[in-house]
Design an enzyme around this catalytic site. Sequence first.
Site, short mmCIF file in Angstrom:
data_model
loop_
_atom_site.label_atom_id
_atom_site.label_comp_id
_atom_site.label_asym_id
_atom_site.label_seq_id
_atom_site.Cartn_x
_atom_site.Cartn_y
_atom_site.Cartn_z
N ASP A 18 -1.30 63.28 69.84
CA ASP A 18 -0.12 63.32 70.71
C ASP A 18 -0.41 62.61 72.04
OD1 ASP A 18 2.44 63.94 71.39
OD2 ASP A 18 2.09 66.06 71.79
N HIS A 35 2.02 53.47 70.90
CA HIS A 35 1.82 53.72 69.46
C HIS A 35 0.82 52.72 68.86
CE1 HIS A 35 4.70 56.86 69.49
NE2 HIS A 35 5.76 56.09 69.66
N LEU A 129 -15.54 59.04 53.15
CA LEU A 129 -14.60 59.85 53.93
C LEU A 129 -13.34 60.13 53.12
CD1 LEU A 129 -13.97 61.09 56.78
CD2 LEU A 129 -12.71 58.99 57.25
C1 IPE Z 1 3.66 66.12 66.84
O1 IPE Z 1 3.92 65.46 68.02
C2 IPE Z 1 3.85 65.19 65.68
C3 IPE Z 1 2.87 64.12 65.54
C4 IPE Z 1 1.79 63.98 66.25
C5 IPE Z 1 3.16 63.18 64.48
P1 IPE Z 1 5.37 65.51 68.71
O2 IPE Z 1 5.22 64.83 70.01
O3 IPE Z 1 6.39 65.01 67.78
O4 IPE Z 1 5.58 67.08 68.88
P2 IPE Z 1 6.41 67.91 69.96
O5 IPE Z 1 7.82 67.44 69.90
O6 IPE Z 1 5.79 67.65 71.29
O7 IPE Z 1 6.24 69.35 69.54
C1 IPE Z 2 2.38 60.95 69.29
O1 IPE Z 2 2.75 60.44 70.52
C2 IPE Z 2 2.77 60.03 68.15
C3 IPE Z 2 3.88 60.54 67.32
C4 IPE Z 2 4.48 61.68 67.45
C5 IPE Z 2 4.33 59.67 66.26
P1 IPE Z 2 4.19 60.72 71.14
O2 IPE Z 2 5.10 59.63 70.76
O3 IPE Z 2 4.66 62.09 70.78
O4 IPE Z 2 3.87 60.64 72.70
P2 IPE Z 2 4.42 61.57 73.85
O5 IPE Z 2 4.20 62.99 73.42
O6 IPE Z 2 5.87 61.26 74.00
O7 IPE Z 2 3.60 61.19 75.04
MG MG Z 3 4.54 63.93 71.63
#
Ligand code: IPE
Ligand code: IPE
Ligand code: MG
Length: 238
Positions: A18, A35, A129
């Site tokens: 995240d 990303h 792995l």
């Molecule tokens: C969780 O992250 C999902 C992934 C890492 C793919 P999100 O950013 O989507 O989750 P929330 O919305 O903060 O709970």
């Molecule tokens: C995690 O990063 C990747 C996915 C959920 C696909 P985020 O896109 O949730 O990044 P933040 O949480 O908005 O910083």
């Molecule tokens: Mg996120």
Amino acid sequence: MEEVPKTIIPCHIAVIMDGNGRWAAKRHMPRSYGHQQGSKAVERFCEDAYHLGVKYVTVYAFSTENWSRPKEEIDTLMGLLRDFLKECIKKSKKNNMRVRILGDVARLDRDLQFRIAELTEKTKDYDGLQFQVALNYGGRDEILRAVKKTVAAVQNGTLTIDEITPESFQRFFDSTEIPDPDLIIRTSGEQRLSNFLLWQSAYSEFYFTDVLWPDFNKKELEKAIEYYGKRERRFGGV
Ligand code: IPE
Ligand code: IPE
Ligand code: MG
């Protein structure tokens, strides 16, 4: 002679990657850049984890709830996944890495489904792995799909109600051949599961860090493993 403490290495690490968006925002860059860098961090993570002796790595790449993001961001993520899976085919052969996908792949584009089928088939005998990518994955969705398969098995007479046990039930999971995660890491300061591995995390240890996913490196992984090594694992006994 003094005994050198041995680090305990978790057999299976699962990661809620995240903070890509916030990482990019801090640099006044679009989320897509976050990303992109996040996807590079996955590759490094797998290499580092494997060299440290981890056998299973599972990463949360796209949740069932992530479809609610803007279309443009979903397209970016799917594009990156496409490239990632293509690279994976080459890399897995070189590194003897087996790749599996957790999640409902039926909702993904046909070409992605094709690529996934090819990747899982081609790598199925590799015993390096064991790498799982959770893609259109939701813990609730996985449990419900398993419930439906269990009901169907009872209806067609291959399973009786008394034979429904945790073991027979989880045979219908996407993760059926994979041990439960010993350690779950979540980056970016959030402290929740966000629908990840709800059933499988029953006795996992958790490591939360403020580090944003694209910055997560080998040092951070070593910190997480060191933290894990200090935990006293309990499974409900005395
Ligand atoms: C969780 O992250 C999902 C992934 C890492 C793919 P999100 O950013 O989507 O989750 P929330 O919305 O903060 O709970
Ligand atoms: C995690 O990063 C990747 C996915 C959920 C696909 P985020 O896109 O949730 O990044 P933040 O949480 O908005 O910083
Ligand atoms: Mg996120």
